[in-house]
Design an enzyme around this catalytic site. Structure first.
Site, PDB file in Angstrom:
ATOM      1  N   HIS A 102       0.868  -1.202   0.000  1.00 20.00           N
ATOM      2  CA  HIS A 102       0.000   0.000   0.000  1.00 20.00           C
ATOM      3  C   HIS A 102       0.892   1.235   0.000  1.00 20.00           C
ATOM      4  O   HIS A 102       1.369   1.668   1.047  1.00 20.00           O
ATOM      5  CB  HIS A 102      -0.915   0.011   1.227  1.00 20.00           C
ATOM      6  N   HIS A 144       1.606   5.244  -1.688  1.00 20.84           N
ATOM      7  CA  HIS A 144       1.271   6.423  -2.494  1.00 20.84           C
ATOM      8  C   HIS A 144       2.562   7.047  -2.987  1.00 20.84           C
ATOM      9  O   HIS A 144       3.385   7.490  -2.187  1.00 20.84           O
ATOM     10  CB  HIS A 144       0.495   7.453  -1.662  1.00 20.84           C
ATOM     11  N   LYS A 163      -9.048  -0.525  -6.273  1.00 20.27           N
ATOM     12  CA  LYS A 163      -9.079   0.093  -4.950  1.00 20.27           C
ATOM     13  C   LYS A 163     -10.395   0.826  -4.756  1.00 20.27           C
ATOM     14  O   LYS A 163     -10.768   1.677  -5.557  1.00 20.27           O
ATOM     15  CB  LYS A 163      -7.911   1.080  -4.819  1.00 20.27           C
ATOM     16  N   HIS A 180     -10.557   0.842   1.178  1.00 21.24           N
ATOM     17  CA  HIS A 180     -10.443   1.828   2.243  1.00 21.24           C
ATOM     18  C   HIS A 180     -11.727   1.641   3.049  1.00 21.24           C
ATOM     19  O   HIS A 180     -12.796   2.035   2.604  1.00 21.24           O
ATOM     20  CB  HIS A 180     -10.328   3.251   1.682  1.00 21.24           C
ATOM     21  N   HIS A 191      -5.018  -0.844   5.551  1.00 15.05           N
ATOM     22  CA  HIS A 191      -4.649  -0.049   6.737  1.00 15.05           C
ATOM     23  C   HIS A 191      -5.664  -0.146   7.862  1.00 15.05           C
ATOM     24  O   HIS A 191      -6.275   0.847   8.255  1.00 15.05           O
ATOM     25  CB  HIS A 191      -4.365   1.413   6.368  1.00 15.05           C
ATOM     26  N   ASP A 233       1.044   2.510   3.602  1.00 17.48           N
ATOM     27  CA  ASP A 233       0.199   3.687   3.361  1.00 17.48           C
ATOM     28  C   ASP A 233       1.038   4.960   3.424  1.00 17.48           C
ATOM     29  O   ASP A 233       0.533   6.029   3.784  1.00 17.48           O
ATOM     30  CB  ASP A 233      -0.979   3.766   4.333  1.00 17.48           C
TER      31      ASP A 233
HETATM   32  C1  NCD Z   1      -3.818   8.973   1.793  1.00 19.07           C
HETATM   33  C2  NCD Z   1      -3.251   9.995   0.806  1.00 19.07           C
HETATM   34  O1  NCD Z   1      -2.755  11.032   1.258  1.00 19.07           O
HETATM   35  O2  NCD Z   1      -3.265   9.739  -0.392  1.00 19.07           O
HETATM   36  N1  NCD Z   1      -3.959   9.567   3.085  1.00 19.07           N
HETATM   37  C3  NCD Z   1      -4.055   8.907   4.255  1.00 19.07           C
HETATM   38  O3  NCD Z   1      -4.263   9.536   5.307  1.00 19.07           O
HETATM   39  N2  NCD Z   1      -3.906   7.598   4.329  1.00 19.07           N
HETATM   40  C4  NCD Z   1      -5.083   8.444   1.273  1.00 19.07           C
HETATM   41  C5  NCD Z   1      -5.505   7.162   1.910  1.00 19.07           C
HETATM   42  O4  NCD Z   1      -4.873   6.131   1.767  1.00 19.07           O
HETATM   43  O5  NCD Z   1      -6.533   7.175   2.594  1.00 19.07           O
HETATM   44 ZN    ZN Z   2      -3.519   4.968   1.318  1.00 21.29          ZN
END
Ligand code: NCD
Ligand code: ZN
Length: 345
Positions: A13, A15, A98, A135, A173, A247
């Protein structure tokens, strides 16, 4: 000095963002992870096969030379996703969809408004053996932010699993005892990722002594008993159902230190070191490799990575911030000494 060699981990996971921002952070993950499941919540979201393949190319082009890092691509599920999209995605090597309930988190405006209208799409995912990543929070404004995951389980997760019992679901998460319990009690088609911050912190870290925006992420940190339940989950008798998903979600420093600070903790810089510290603190260092390098690969139907990494019990100071495009990003545990380091090859 104590060392620990494990199969190279994967981050299921992650970003990475795009453009200069991605260019600044991707090497941190590539340095430690063999593969990562790349989250599709860009602006606009990655919701078509063509977008995902183009994004994958940009990620590969941003990697340091000689990197073996492999991005695994996912598509953003929207109200418009069709059975055809699922088939096309499968054929193109995309591994997952997702779910962002509309409005749940960063860049989720295009998210799903009613998952039950997408049942044929979910059935096709099950058919094609594609993963459904959730999510897991409701967005009903009547529901307290601390209860949104638990309510999602009752209103969405259980009914969906009853309707599509063979769907392969990753509850992303997880933050509550209820989510850990659901995963333990479900069949082998249900697993979960757990972040370092939800294993390390509770909501006091976010709110006692002042609002600490760098601890703000979604789902939000919960009370201590939930943190403890997550530690029990990743070290207990159902530990094979839980795996590493950071995450890691970088945001510019000024967007977090703000009157309306955005959600996300940037942990990619020292992810495996932080997990090692957490597992050691809970007398479970022997369970780290399965969590970080085996359980996720098995659930995704992938071979384990062929390389190894060696962790060394040598403290390192996490920087206060690192470059993030034309801005900076504050990493998890910024300015602190953490107990483990990666031994450079
Ligand atoms: C994530 C993001 O900033 O892209 N933020 C977070 O608090 N986890 C988005 C997500 O995974 O919910
Ligand atoms: Zn995330």
């Amino acid at each position: 000095m104590q060392t620990l060699t494990i199969i190279q981990p994967d981050d299921f996971h992650l970003h990475l963002r795009d453009g200069d921002a991605m260019q600044s952070v991707v090497a941190y993950s590539a340095r430690q992870m063999g593969r990562a499941l790349i989250m599709p919540n860009l602006k606009p979201p990655i919701s078509t096969v063509a977008q995902a393949l183009a994004y994958k190319k940009r990620i590969l082009a941003a990697l340091p030379e000689n990197s073996n890092f492999q991005p695994l691509m996912s598509l953003y599920l929207t109200d418009k996703t069709t059975v055809e999209t699922v088939r096309e995605a499968k054929a193109a090597g995309i591994v997952a969809f997702k779910l962002y309930p509309a409005g749940a988190t960063t860049n989720s405006d295009s998210g799903v408004t009613d998952l039950f209208k997408l049942l044929p799409v979910l059935q096709e995912m099950a058919e094609q053996n594609m993963l459904f990543l959730t999510h897991g929070e409701v967005t009903d404004p009547e529901i307290d932010i601390f209860d949104r995951e638990a309510v999602f389980i009752e209103r969405v997760m259980k009914p969906i699993l009853a309707k599509v019992p063979n769907l392969k679901v990753v509850f992303e998460h997880i933050t509550t005892a209820q989510a850990a319990k659901l995963v333990c009690e479900s069949g082998d088609n249900v697993a979960a990722t757990v972040t370092p911050q939800h294993l390390m912190y509770n909501r006091n870290h976010l709110l006692v002594g002042g609002v600490r925006p760098h601890f703000y992420c979604l789902p939000i940190l919960k009370r201590e008993s939930h943190r403890q339940a997550l530690v029990d989950a990743v070290t207990g008798s159902y530990a094979h159902k839980f795996f590493l998903g950071t995450d890691s979600a970088p945001h510019p420093k000024n967007a977090k230190e703000n009157a309306c600070g955005c959600a996300g903790v940037f942990s990619a810089l020292t992810a495996i070191e932080l997990y090692a510290q957490i597992f050691e603190e809970n007398n479970a260092l022997d369970k780290l490799e399965a969590f970080a390098s085996k359980n996720g690969a098995r659930f995704y139907g992938l071979p384990e990575n062929s390389r190894t990494i060696t962790l060394i019990k040598q403290s390192q100071k996490v920087p206060e911030s690192v470059v993030f495009g034309d801005n900076e990003v504050v990493p998890m545990c910024a300015g602190q000494e953490i107990l483990w380091s990666i031994q450079e090859a």
